[in-house]
Design a protein around this motif. Structure first.
Motif, PDB file in Angstrom:
ATOM      1  N   LEU A 274       0.814  -1.225   0.000  1.00 34.37           N
ATOM      2  CA  LEU A 274       0.000   0.000   0.000  1.00 34.37           C
ATOM      3  C   LEU A 274       0.841   1.266   0.000  1.00 34.37           C
ATOM      4  O   LEU A 274       0.537   2.216   0.724  1.00 34.37           O
ATOM      5  N   ASP A 275       1.916   1.273  -0.773  1.00 38.67           N
ATOM      6  CA  ASP A 275       2.650   2.528  -0.922  1.00 38.67           C
ATOM      7  C   ASP A 275       3.161   2.662  -2.354  1.00 38.67           C
ATOM      8  O   ASP A 275       3.017   1.749  -3.165  1.00 38.67           O
ATOM      9  N   ARG A 278      -0.184   7.617  -5.072  1.00 37.59           N
ATOM     10  CA  ARG A 278      -1.190   8.409  -4.337  1.00 37.59           C
ATOM     11  C   ARG A 278      -2.571   7.816  -4.582  1.00 37.59           C
ATOM     12  O   ARG A 278      -2.867   7.356  -5.687  1.00 37.59           O
ATOM     13  N   PHE A 279      -3.404   7.820  -3.553  1.00 37.58           N
ATOM     14  CA  PHE A 279      -4.712   7.167  -3.643  1.00 37.58           C
ATOM     15  C   PHE A 279      -5.737   7.984  -4.437  1.00 37.58           C
ATOM     16  O   PHE A 279      -6.657   7.424  -5.015  1.00 37.58           O
ATOM     17  N   THR A 293      -2.106  -2.815  -3.283  1.00 45.20           N
ATOM     18  CA  THR A 293      -2.969  -3.555  -2.345  1.00 45.20           C
ATOM     19  C   THR A 293      -2.593  -5.022  -2.185  1.00 45.20           C
ATOM     20  O   THR A 293      -3.156  -5.708  -1.338  1.00 45.20           O
ATOM     21  N   THR A 332      -9.129   8.139   0.393  1.00 42.20           N
ATOM     22  CA  THR A 332      -7.782   8.113   0.987  1.00 42.20           C
ATOM     23  C   THR A 332      -7.843   7.564   2.410  1.00 42.20           C
ATOM     24  O   THR A 332      -7.016   6.723   2.795  1.00 42.20           O
ATOM     25  N   ALA A 333      -8.836   7.991   3.169  1.00 43.63           N
ATOM     26  CA  ALA A 333      -8.936   7.533   4.564  1.00 43.63           C
ATOM     27  C   ALA A 333      -9.236   6.042   4.620  1.00 43.63           C
ATOM     28  O   ALA A 333      -8.668   5.321   5.454  1.00 43.63           O
ATOM     29  N   ALA A 336      -6.028   4.238   3.744  1.00 39.54           N
ATOM     30  CA  ALA A 336      -5.000   4.450   4.780  1.00 39.54           C
ATOM     31  C   ALA A 336      -5.304   3.612   6.028  1.00 39.54           C
ATOM     32  O   ALA A 336      -4.378   3.164   6.717  1.00 39.54           O
ATOM     33  N   ARG A 339      -3.450   0.365   6.305  1.00 35.53           N
ATOM     34  CA  ARG A 339      -1.975   0.373   6.316  1.00 35.53           C
ATOM     35  C   ARG A 339      -1.325  -0.458   7.422  1.00 35.53           C
ATOM     36  O   ARG A 339      -0.335  -1.147   7.171  1.00 35.53           O
TER      37      ARG A 339
END
Ligand SMILES: Cc1cc2nc3c(=O)[nH]c(=O)nc-3n(C[C@H](O)[C@H](O)[C@H](O)COP(=O)(O)OP(=O)(O)OC[C@H]3O[C@@H](n4cnc5c(N)ncnc54)[C@H](O)[C@@H]3O)c2cc1C
Length: 400
Positions: A274-275, A278-279, A293, A332-333, A336, A339
């Motif tokens: 997950l990096d 940008r989402f 993912t 995004t939330a 995140a 994570r």
């Protein structure tokens, strides 16, 4: 979702780029809710996706949500557990809902499921660029056999998988390098298939810092492969290491002894953890493996691609009326929030590079309930991986 009147230049309510599990899951849910979905892919379907083809419990859960589990099960080879074999030959089986379906068929089914509820599928469209035209519509450009094509929509969802190029074209790329690479091959062996009902993951000295797998599929055809945990320098030797794996690892050797190779060895990159992407940026969202993912350590990603495709669609359904910024923040939330789980798997990658630790984990799990139930809970996602892959738990295992 209010649809624009004809003549406003809008072709769809959303353009989804990539018709893999992530794109199709989002397309199906949005189309079911009345959105006019344009689903674009550079490939013609059915198409192959280099993969191990294993569905683990998270994939089954997402297929339940999509109402597709029964249909997938008709195509799948059912397995009842995951078997871990360690460097020293010790082994343990962990129960969980698993199955194997060749991606050629699985992805064909998922695409059909998106189309049957109204998603408008356009194959042979290679994504080139996306531009915000006027704060209301995005202009998305594709290259097709007959030249460039542009379409417009207020929302765009990128679901193009592990390759960096389309993510860069969308302006969302933060890290170019893939996390790792893996190779796989199909081998038919009806003799071995007779009693083979588990997904087998193998730690072996041919693949130090990674693992090999042998998964039984439909019609006596096995999916066998190897991959490394995020170590770019080892990827150059993947083919050589695969040859070593099938020549020396006992189960792989047994499979190959009277097995018939039915496909060439194929490789593909993975984006895990997950990096690196940008989402979201305004009304442009990204989901599935293009945001990393796929799980570190296991390389399993079909379930998480489906799950996060659904997450993107749910965020759009819930917040589109409040505008781009609200949707982007919600999307995004929700990504995140996943994570910590990925961070724990990343830690496990580091731990399991040590053969003696892997041997100890598997031996302890084979011997007693404590470790096996923890592995089972991890596999079925009923426990937090952070609790298993932490020094405190490992110390406890060491001292037991
Ligand atoms: C060797 C290997 C073994 C694996 N084994 C497993 C396993 O056993 N189980 C598991 O769960 N996961 C496994 N994975 C991971 C799994 O394959 C991915 O997590 C999963 O495919 C991600 O789904 P996705 O929908 O995000 O992307 P993809 O499945 O990659 O779909 C992306 C789609 O986007 C399209 N696309 C790409 N670029 C463009 C473009 N420019 N324009 C238009 N369309 C484009 C592609 O054609 C494709 O259809 C494995 C991966 C590898 C490499």
């Amino acid at each position: 979702m209010s649809h624009d009147a004809p003549g406003t230049g809008q072709d769809h309510d959303i353009v989804i780029i990539g018709a893999g599990p992530a794109g199709c899951a989002a397309a199906r849910l949005l189309a079911q809710n009345g959105w006019r979905v344009g689903l674009y892919d550079k490939a013609d379907f059915p198409r192959e996706k280099t993969c191990g083809d294993a569905l683990i419990p998270d994939a089954h859960a997402a297929l339940d949500t999509l109402g597709l589990r029964a249909r997938v099960e008709q195509l799948a080879y059912p397995t009842r557990a995951l078997r871990l074999i360690s460097f020293d030959g010790s082994a343990v089986s962990v129960r969980g809902r698993t199955a194997v379906v060749p991606r050629l068929q699985l992805d064909g089914l998922l695409l059909e499921a998106a189309r049957e509820v109204g998603a408008d599928f356009r194959p042979g469209h290679d994504f080139q660029s996306v531009r915000d035209e006027d704060g209301r519509l995005y202009r998305v450009e594709f290259l097709t056999e007959s030249g460039k094509v542009a379409v417009r929509a207020p929302w765009v969802l990128l679901a193009t998988g592990a390759h960096a190029a389309p993510i860069a074209r969308a302006g969302l790329l933060e890290r170019h390098a893939a996390s790792s690479f893996a190779v796989r091959q199909y081998v038919r062996n009806p003799r071995l298939a007779r009693d083979f009902d588990q997904l087998v993951f193998i730690f072996d000295h041919s693949v130090r810092g990674g693992y090999g797998w042998i998964f039984p599929g439909p019609d006596g055809v096995f999916n066998i492969g190897i991959g490394y945990f995020g170590s770019a320098e080892k990827n150059a030797g993947l083919r050589r290491d695969y040859e070593h794996f099938i020549a020396h690892q006992p189960l792989a050797r047994d499979l190959m002894r009277d097995g018939v190779v039915v496909s060439p060895l194929k490789g593909a990159p993975l984006r895990t953890g997950l990096d690196g992407t940008r989402f979201a940026e305004g009304g442009l969202l990204a989901t599935g493996e293009c945001v990393g993912t796929t799980f570190p350590l296991t390389g399993e990603g079909i379930g998480k691609a489906l799950e996060t495709g659904l997450l993107a669609a749910e965020n759009l359904l819930a917040h589109a009326a409040q505008g781009r910024a609200t949707v982007a923040a919600a999307h995004t939330a929700s990504l995140a929030a996943l994570r910590p789980k990925y961070a724990a798997y990343r830690k496990a990658e580091l731990l399991l590079r040590w053969p003696w630790l892997a041997n100890m984990l598997v031996r302890r799990a084979a011997r007693g309930e404590y470790m096996r139930t923890r592995l089972e809970a991890l596999f079925n996602e009923t426990a937090d991986p952070a609790n298993l892959f932490c020094w405190k738990t490992w110390l406890r295992i060491l001292l037991r």
